[in-house]
Design a protein around this motif. Structure first.
Motif, PDB file in Angstrom:
ATOM      1  N   LEU A 195      -7.802  -3.463 -22.095  1.00 28.83           N
ATOM      2  CA  LEU A 195      -7.812  -2.261 -22.748  1.00 28.83           C
ATOM      3  C   LEU A 195      -8.563  -2.313 -24.047  1.00 28.83           C
ATOM      4  CD1 LEU A 195      -4.199  -0.591 -22.934  1.00 28.83           C
ATOM      5  CD2 LEU A 195      -6.571   0.420 -22.156  1.00 28.83           C
ATOM      6  N   LYS A 196      -8.955  -3.637 -24.562  1.00 28.25           N
ATOM      7  CA  LYS A 196      -9.713  -3.887 -25.619  1.00 28.25           C
ATOM      8  C   LYS A 196     -11.213  -3.356 -25.545  1.00 28.25           C
ATOM      9  CE  LYS A 196      -7.472  -8.046 -27.566  1.00 28.25           C
ATOM     10  NZ  LYS A 196      -7.651  -9.290 -27.925  1.00 28.25           N
ATOM     11  N   ALA A 247     -14.129   7.549 -20.160  1.00 32.57           N
ATOM     12  CA  ALA A 247     -12.667   7.232 -20.445  1.00 32.57           C
ATOM     13  C   ALA A 247     -12.015   6.687 -19.388  1.00 32.57           C
ATOM     14  CB  ALA A 247     -12.129   8.622 -20.789  1.00 32.57           C
ATOM     15  N   ARG A 248     -11.056   5.623 -19.557  1.00 30.25           N
ATOM     16  CA  ARG A 248     -10.621   4.846 -18.960  1.00 30.25           C
ATOM     17  C   ARG A 248      -9.249   5.074 -18.435  1.00 30.25           C
ATOM     18  NH1 ARG A 248     -11.867  -0.742 -18.738  1.00 30.25           N
ATOM     19  NH2 ARG A 248     -10.256  -0.793 -16.974  1.00 30.25           N
ATOM     20  N   MET A 249      -8.486   6.115 -18.958  1.00 33.07           N
ATOM     21  CA  MET A 249      -7.435   6.804 -18.963  1.00 33.07           C
ATOM     22  C   MET A 249      -6.974   7.922 -19.710  1.00 33.07           C
ATOM     23  SD  MET A 249      -4.589   3.915 -20.266  1.00 33.07           S
ATOM     24  CE  MET A 249      -5.278   2.740 -19.465  1.00 33.07           C
ATOM     25  N   VAL A 250      -6.063   8.696 -19.441  1.00 31.98           N
ATOM     26  CA  VAL A 250      -5.613   9.976 -20.261  1.00 31.98           C
ATOM     27  C   VAL A 250      -4.160   9.546 -20.654  1.00 31.98           C
ATOM     28  CG1 VAL A 250      -5.147  12.309 -20.582  1.00 31.98           C
ATOM     29  CG2 VAL A 250      -7.120  11.576 -19.201  1.00 31.98           C
ATOM     30  N   LEU A 251      -3.805   9.408 -21.941  1.00 30.75           N
ATOM     31  CA  LEU A 251      -2.383   9.439 -22.096  1.00 30.75           C
ATOM     32  C   LEU A 251      -1.632  10.493 -22.628  1.00 30.75           C
ATOM     33  CD1 LEU A 251      -2.710   6.041 -24.425  1.00 30.75           C
ATOM     34  CD2 LEU A 251      -2.218   6.118 -21.975  1.00 30.75           C
ATOM     35  N   ILE A 252      -0.364  10.523 -22.319  1.00 30.35           N
ATOM     36  CA  ILE A 252       0.612  11.708 -22.609  1.00 30.35           C
ATOM     37  C   ILE A 252       2.029  11.349 -22.733  1.00 30.35           C
ATOM     38  CG2 ILE A 252       0.639  12.650 -20.290  1.00 30.35           C
ATOM     39  CD1 ILE A 252       0.765  15.399 -21.594  1.00 30.35           C
ATOM     40  N   PRO A 269     -13.282  11.435 -13.362  1.00 25.76           N
ATOM     41  CA  PRO A 269     -11.753  11.285 -13.229  1.00 25.76           C
ATOM     42  C   PRO A 269     -11.393   9.814 -13.755  1.00 25.76           C
ATOM     43  CG  PRO A 269     -13.056  10.404 -11.472  1.00 25.76           C
ATOM     44  CD  PRO A 269     -14.045  10.841 -12.543  1.00 25.76           C
ATOM     45  N   ALA A 270     -10.174   9.908 -14.176  1.00 26.32           N
ATOM     46  CA  ALA A 270      -9.622   8.736 -14.916  1.00 26.32           C
ATOM     47  C   ALA A 270      -7.905   8.921 -14.615  1.00 26.32           C
ATOM     48  CB  ALA A 270      -9.719   8.861 -16.200  1.00 26.32           C
ATOM     49  N   PRO A 271      -7.180   7.675 -14.531  1.00 21.53           N
ATOM     50  CA  PRO A 271      -5.831   7.720 -14.361  1.00 21.53           C
ATOM     51  C   PRO A 271      -5.034   8.474 -15.373  1.00 21.53           C
ATOM     52  CG  PRO A 271      -6.765   5.669 -13.988  1.00 21.53           C
ATOM     53  CD  PRO A 271      -7.707   6.305 -14.749  1.00 21.53           C
ATOM     54  N   LEU A 272      -4.038   9.162 -15.156  1.00 19.98           N
ATOM     55  CA  LEU A 272      -2.985   9.810 -16.250  1.00 19.98           C
ATOM     56  C   LEU A 272      -2.033   8.921 -16.276  1.00 19.98           C
ATOM     57  CD1 LEU A 272      -2.030  12.307 -17.984  1.00 19.98           C
ATOM     58  CD2 LEU A 272      -0.886  13.320 -15.805  1.00 19.98           C
ATOM     59  N   VAL A 273      -1.850   8.459 -17.444  1.00 21.17           N
ATOM     60  CA  VAL A 273      -0.636   7.500 -17.796  1.00 21.17           C
ATOM     61  C   VAL A 273       0.360   8.583 -18.712  1.00 21.17           C
ATOM     62  CG1 VAL A 273       0.102   5.326 -18.945  1.00 21.17           C
ATOM     63  CG2 VAL A 273      -1.982   5.524 -17.761  1.00 21.17           C
ATOM     64  N   GLY A 301      -2.213   2.026 -15.188  1.00 17.79           N
ATOM     65  CA  GLY A 301      -3.368   2.944 -15.400  1.00 17.79           C
ATOM     66  C   GLY A 301      -4.584   2.150 -15.650  1.00 17.79           C
ATOM     67  N   LEU A 302      -4.538   0.996 -16.049  1.00 21.02           N
ATOM     68  CA  LEU A 302      -5.765   0.109 -16.466  1.00 21.02           C
ATOM     69  C   LEU A 302      -6.279  -0.423 -15.145  1.00 21.02           C
ATOM     70  CD1 LEU A 302      -7.328  -1.307 -18.677  1.00 21.02           C
ATOM     71  CD2 LEU A 302      -5.859  -3.215 -18.440  1.00 21.02           C
ATOM     72  N   ASN A 303      -5.340  -0.917 -14.076  1.00 21.79           N
ATOM     73  CA  ASN A 303      -5.775  -1.221 -13.042  1.00 21.79           C
ATOM     74  C   ASN A 303      -6.360  -0.416 -12.211  1.00 21.79           C
ATOM     75  OD1 ASN A 303      -5.103  -4.251 -13.598  1.00 21.79           O
ATOM     76  ND2 ASN A 303      -3.073  -3.751 -12.882  1.00 21.79           N
ATOM     77  N   ALA A 304      -5.711   1.022 -12.131  1.00 16.31           N
ATOM     78  CA  ALA A 304      -6.090   2.122 -11.180  1.00 16.31           C
ATOM     79  C   ALA A 304      -7.446   2.681 -11.669  1.00 16.31           C
ATOM     80  CB  ALA A 304      -5.250   3.212 -11.142  1.00 16.31           C
ATOM     81  N   GLY A 305      -7.827   2.318 -12.771  1.00 13.57           N
ATOM     82  CA  GLY A 305      -8.994   2.988 -13.475  1.00 13.57           C
ATOM     83  C   GLY A 305     -10.398   1.909 -13.261  1.00 13.57           C
ATOM     84  N   LYS A 306     -10.130   0.692 -12.730  1.00 13.77           N
ATOM     85  CA  LYS A 306     -11.037  -0.284 -12.686  1.00 13.77           C
ATOM     86  C   LYS A 306     -12.083   0.239 -11.776  1.00 13.77           C
ATOM     87  CE  LYS A 306      -8.574  -4.441 -13.980  1.00 13.77           C
ATOM     88  NZ  LYS A 306      -7.952  -5.549 -13.385  1.00 13.77           N
ATOM     89  N   GLY A 307     -13.096   0.074 -12.054  1.00 14.06           N
ATOM     90  CA  GLY A 307     -14.332   0.589 -11.189  1.00 14.06           C
ATOM     91  C   GLY A 307     -14.593   2.211 -11.334  1.00 14.06           C
ATOM     92  N   GLY A 308     -13.654   2.838 -12.144  1.00  7.88           N
ATOM     93  CA  GLY A 308     -13.793   4.133 -12.356  1.00  7.88           C
ATOM     94  C   GLY A 308     -14.882   4.839 -13.174  1.00  7.88           C
TER      95      GLY A 308
END
Length: 308
Positions: A195-196, A247-252, A269-273, A301-308
């Motif tokens: 995530l860094k 963007a790697r993910m969306v946080l809510i 597209p990006a994972p929703l966490v 979310g990080l793993n789901a977003g790999k390669g996204g």
């Protein structure tokens, strides 16, 4: 014979009373469940702890029910997040409690923000026209376990002041919690090393301390101003930026309506966490367990977003 039976019954009752656990020395009420979990970890059986809000509630907008004022009436200590997070509901409850111990300036009132290295402190005066802003700094510091440990130590010192005979126990419990969080943090940081520097979109400005800990970059927020619901033009602008920055993910948080967040995540597209808003204290969850669950959700979310 009857007197002998009476004496025997009395002795049995006294034995039961002697074996019963001692009553909690300090009655504590906290505004949020994270604070309740930290207080319980520090106080153990020496404290009775109640959280006014649930982890499923937006902490800015808790319903000031009379039952909460009733809970405050008998409190020896009130612990709040501060920084105006609870300004919309806590002051009236304090007044309604008619309990002088927990009013500001008295030993029974503890503003936990004094123990925190504050972030996003506005350089100039702000007002409500700018949204749900906090003139003293960002109040969402309990997302960072380093700040959680600092708050636990502060709570321990206040409990030691109120209940001096058990001061050593409170301090020892706080030291153990700090050590446990430090040890867990080593593993958490390894799991989330990816995530860094990662660009992330968030719904509300709850990410300052989380980003400071984990090193991600909160590039945009779905709320156009803090506390103001998303509108189509603002979401469209966030989408453009999120795609540009990949963007790697969306946080809510779980207590917000996720309609726009789901739509945005699907279009990037990006994972929703989804992050739980607080420790499930009433179900027995600890602060460490809560942070561990949050880390798990971020890791997925990080793993789901790999390669996204």
């Amino acid at each position: 014979m009857r007197s002998l039976r009476f004496v025997a019954a009395l002795c049995a009752a006294l034995c039961v009373l002697a074996a019963a656990p001692a009553l909690a020395a300090v009655n504590v009420v906290t505004t949020l469940p994270d604070l309740a979990a930290l207080t319980k970890a520090v106080g153990g059986d020496l404290v009775k702890v109640q959280s006014m809000a649930l982890g499923t509630q937006d902490p800015h907008r808790v319903d000031a029910k009379p039952s909460l004022a009733l809970a405050l009436r008998n409190a020896d200590l009130l612990v709040c997040v501060g920084l105006d997070l609870e300004v919309g509901w806590l002051p009236n409850l304090q007044t309604g409690s008619r309990n002088p111990r927990i009013q500001q300036g008295n030993p029974g009132f503890l503003n936990a923000s004094q123990f925190v290295r504050l972030l996003e402190v506005p350089p100039t005066k702000v007002d409500r026209s700018e949204g749900d802003v906090h003139p003293g700094g960002n109040p969402h510091y309990l997302y960072d376990p380093r700040q959680g440990a600092a708050v636990a130590r502060g709570i321990a010192e206040r409990l030691a002041q109120l209940d001096s005979k058990n001061a050593a126990t409170y301090r020892a419990n706080a030291a153990k919690l700090t050590a446990d969080l430090d040890a867990a943090r080593v593993e958490w940081e390894k799991r989330l090393a990816g995530l860094k520097g990662a660009p992330v979109v968030a719904f509300h400005r709850t990410t300052a301390y989380l980003a400071d800990w984990l090193g991600f970059d909160a590039i945009a927020f779905l709320e156009p101003k803090p506390g103001i619901p998303p509108n189509p033009s603002h979401v469209a602008g966030v989408l453009v930026l999120a795609r540009q920055r990949k963007a790697r993910m969306v946080l809510i948080e779980s207590y917000y309506n996720d309609r726009e967040a789901k739509m945005l995540a699907g279009m990037i597209p990006a994972p929703l966490v989804v992050l739980h808003g607080g420790t499930d204290f009433r179900a027995g969850e600890t602060y460490l367990q809560h942070i561990n669950e949050m880390v798990g959700n971020l890791e997925k979310g990080l793993n789901a977003g790999k390669g996204g």
